[in-house]
Design a protein around this motif. Structure first.
Motif, mmCIF file in Angstrom:
data_model
loop_
_atom_site.group_PDB
_atom_site.id
_atom_site.type_symbol
_atom_site.label_atom_id
_atom_site.label_comp_id
_atom_site.label_asym_id
_atom_site.label_seq_id
_atom_site.Cartn_x
_atom_site.Cartn_y
_atom_site.Cartn_z
ATOM 1 N N ASP A 1 0.935 -1.180 -0.047
ATOM 2 C CA ASP A 1 -0.014 -0.075 0.442
ATOM 3 C C ASP A 1 0.867 1.264 -0.005
ATOM 4 O O ASP A 1 0.651 2.122 -0.720
ATOM 5 C CB ASP A 1 -0.853 0.054 1.323
ATOM 6 C CG ASP A 1 -2.138 -0.780 1.290
ATOM 7 O OD1 ASP A 1 -2.473 -1.085 -0.007
ATOM 8 O OD2 ASP A 1 -2.385 -1.648 2.190
ATOM 9 N N LEU A 2 1.906 1.199 1.033
ATOM 10 C CA LEU A 2 2.515 2.299 0.955
ATOM 11 C C LEU A 2 3.310 2.923 -0.260
ATOM 12 O O LEU A 2 3.224 4.219 -0.597
ATOM 13 C CB LEU A 2 3.751 2.133 2.279
ATOM 14 C CG LEU A 2 4.637 3.313 2.162
ATOM 15 C CD1 LEU A 2 4.183 4.668 2.718
ATOM 16 C CD2 LEU A 2 5.478 3.053 3.337
ATOM 17 N N ILE A 3 4.079 2.027 -0.862
ATOM 18 C CA ILE A 3 4.664 2.361 -2.281
ATOM 19 C C ILE A 3 3.743 2.716 -3.336
ATOM 20 O O ILE A 3 3.973 3.745 -4.145
ATOM 21 C CB ILE A 3 5.535 1.154 -2.946
ATOM 22 C CG1 ILE A 3 6.472 0.658 -1.965
ATOM 23 C CG2 ILE A 3 6.183 1.352 -4.188
ATOM 24 C CD1 ILE A 3 7.410 1.593 -1.397
ATOM 25 N N VAL A 4 2.574 2.471 -3.466
ATOM 26 C CA VAL A 4 1.430 2.797 -4.345
ATOM 27 C C VAL A 4 1.236 4.194 -3.803
ATOM 28 O O VAL A 4 1.032 4.904 -4.918
ATOM 29 C CB VAL A 4 0.364 1.894 -4.392
ATOM 30 C CG1 VAL A 4 -0.891 2.440 -5.134
ATOM 31 C CG2 VAL A 4 0.668 0.555 -5.055
ATOM 32 N N GLN A 5 0.968 4.666 -2.882
ATOM 33 C CA GLN A 5 0.489 5.655 -2.316
ATOM 34 C C GLN A 5 1.527 6.687 -2.472
ATOM 35 O O GLN A 5 1.320 7.874 -2.657
ATOM 36 C CB GLN A 5 0.571 5.855 -0.800
ATOM 37 C CG GLN A 5 -1.177 5.005 -0.393
ATOM 38 C CD GLN A 5 -1.274 4.699 1.039
ATOM 39 O OE1 GLN A 5 -0.569 4.967 1.656
ATOM 40 N NE2 GLN A 5 -2.234 4.025 1.398
ATOM 41 N N MET A 6 2.815 6.540 -2.334
ATOM 42 C CA MET A 6 3.925 7.299 -2.383
ATOM 43 C C MET A 6 4.145 7.588 -3.850
ATOM 44 O O MET A 6 4.297 8.772 -4.323
ATOM 45 C CB MET A 6 5.258 6.806 -2.063
ATOM 46 C CG MET A 6 5.503 6.546 -0.362
ATOM 47 S SD MET A 6 6.865 5.839 0.016
ATOM 48 C CE MET A 6 8.109 6.510 -0.735
ATOM 49 N N VAL B 1 1.112 10.404 -0.333
ATOM 50 C CA VAL B 1 1.799 10.699 0.896
ATOM 51 C C VAL B 1 3.437 10.752 0.446
ATOM 52 O O VAL B 1 3.616 10.283 -0.565
ATOM 53 C CB VAL B 1 1.873 9.228 1.757
ATOM 54 C CG1 VAL B 1 0.326 9.082 2.448
ATOM 55 C CG2 VAL B 1 2.457 7.921 1.153
ATOM 56 N N ALA B 2 3.855 11.527 1.400
ATOM 57 C CA ALA B 2 5.262 11.948 0.929
ATOM 58 C C ALA B 2 6.166 12.069 2.258
ATOM 59 O O ALA B 2 6.344 12.938 2.818
ATOM 60 C CB ALA B 2 5.306 13.446 0.007
ATOM 61 N N PRO B 3 6.309 10.824 2.745
ATOM 62 C CA PRO B 3 7.111 10.681 4.174
ATOM 63 C C PRO B 3 8.530 11.252 3.956
ATOM 64 O O PRO B 3 9.189 11.062 3.292
ATOM 65 C CB PRO B 3 7.147 9.113 4.241
ATOM 66 C CG PRO B 3 7.025 8.563 3.024
ATOM 67 C CD PRO B 3 6.092 9.585 2.194
ATOM 68 N N GLY B 4 8.970 11.734 5.320
ATOM 69 C CA GLY B 4 10.322 12.297 5.300
ATOM 70 C C GLY B 4 11.314 11.072 5.585
ATOM 71 O O GLY B 4 12.464 11.383 5.322
ATOM 72 N N ALA B 5 10.755 9.974 6.137
ATOM 73 C CA ALA B 5 11.469 8.978 6.460
ATOM 74 C C ALA B 5 10.628 7.501 6.405
ATOM 75 O O ALA B 5 9.460 7.636 6.607
ATOM 76 C CB ALA B 5 11.735 9.077 7.857
#
Length: 289
Positions: free
Chosen positions: A32-37, A42-46
């Motif tokens: 899920d995270l990679i698709v969202q990025m 989402v644009a996480p700093g870490a």
């Protein structure tokens, strides 16, 4: 913005990294995270990759039940024969997520934290009475799975908190569970409705406990106490099944979209609840694996 990638070796280190950067995100499976990025949602700093933490990719015994590490891939659950025997509905639900390739990476904890109302693993976990071990800046807390989702894409996890493991209780004597879903296609689709059921049957055939959970018919997956109560104290006969089915439908608050109308979702919630209960009952009696 430069993104930092971390591979902590302990839960405490992971919690500290999350607390240090409010934008940091946990990487367990990443499906899920990679698709969202990539989509810019989402644009996480870490990124805090928890796969190197001991026990994160393991199924272990705990107080007669089981712990499932937050980075344990769904396909790996089938390799634990004890888990698959005790909670077949949970293992089956986890292995309906996406494709085989996705399930080789995807995790049940990630499925829970993504907070999709249509998540497959969540109703089965709720029905089983699973809890989540949440770790954060203030230490640990054990939370019923149904209290983790707060709405579509939202959870009740606080800043710096993450799920370290999911815990399943021991399978009760005379216990059985099941998960069923309805989808427009047979594979790789999102549930229009999902239903998890877990129950226990006494030596006299009377239901002594029951939990019914629904997915994709409300803003979050939900436990339906009235549906479980309709089965307890009965022989799980047609009359009890009728009452359970009605309670399941009454709890539905679905949307209607191109994948299914609200009326259809509500109707199917009752149909699948009945079918899943019959499967769980059969397993409780030892008639079906």
């Amino acid at each position: 913005m430069t993104m930092t990638y971390h591979q902590p070796r302990s839960r405490e280190e992971a919690a500290a990294l999350l607390a240090a950067d409010p934008s940091a995100r946990i990487l367990a499976g990443g499906t899920d995270l990679i698709v969202q990025m990539r989509s810019g949602r989402v644009a996480p700093g870490a990124i805090v990759d928890i796969k190197r933490i001991s026990a994160m990719q393991a199924v272990q015994g705990h107080d007669g039940g089981f712990t499932i590490g937050a980075a344990m891939p769904c396909t790996g659950l089938k390799q634990s024969q004890h888990l698959a025997t005790a909670w077949p509905g949970v293992v089956e639900a986890a292995n309906l997520i996406g494709s085989v390739q996705v399930r080789n990476r995807a995790t049940m904890a990630g499925n829970l934290c993504n907070a999709s109302p249509a998540a497959d693993a969540v109703p089965a976990l709720i029905a089983a009475g699973a809890t989540a071990l949440v770790i954060g800046p203030r230490g640990e807390r054990l939370v019923p799975v149904e209290e983790i989702p707060a709405g579509p894409g939202k959870t009740t996890l606080g800043a710096g908190e993450f799920i370290a493991e999911l815990r399943l209780p021991p399978r009760p004597a005379g216990g059985g569970d099941a998960y069923l879903r309805a989808t427009p296609r047979t594979e790789m689709d999102i549930a229009i409705v999902g239903v998890g059921v877990a129950l226990a049957i006494g030596a006299d055939g009377v239901c002594t406990a029951a939990r019914v959970a629904l997915g994709a018919v409300a803003p979050t997956a939900i436990l339906v106490p009235d549906a479980g109560a309709a089965l307890v104290g009965t022989l799980v006969d047609d009359s009890a099944l009728d009452a359970m089915e009605a309670a399941a439908r009454a709890a539905c608050r679905p949307i209607g979209d191109k994948r299914g109308s609200a009326e259809y979702r509500t109707h199917m919630a009752g149909v699948l609840a009945r079918r899943a209960t019959i499967i769980a009952l059969s397993r409780a009696k030892g008639e079906q694996a």
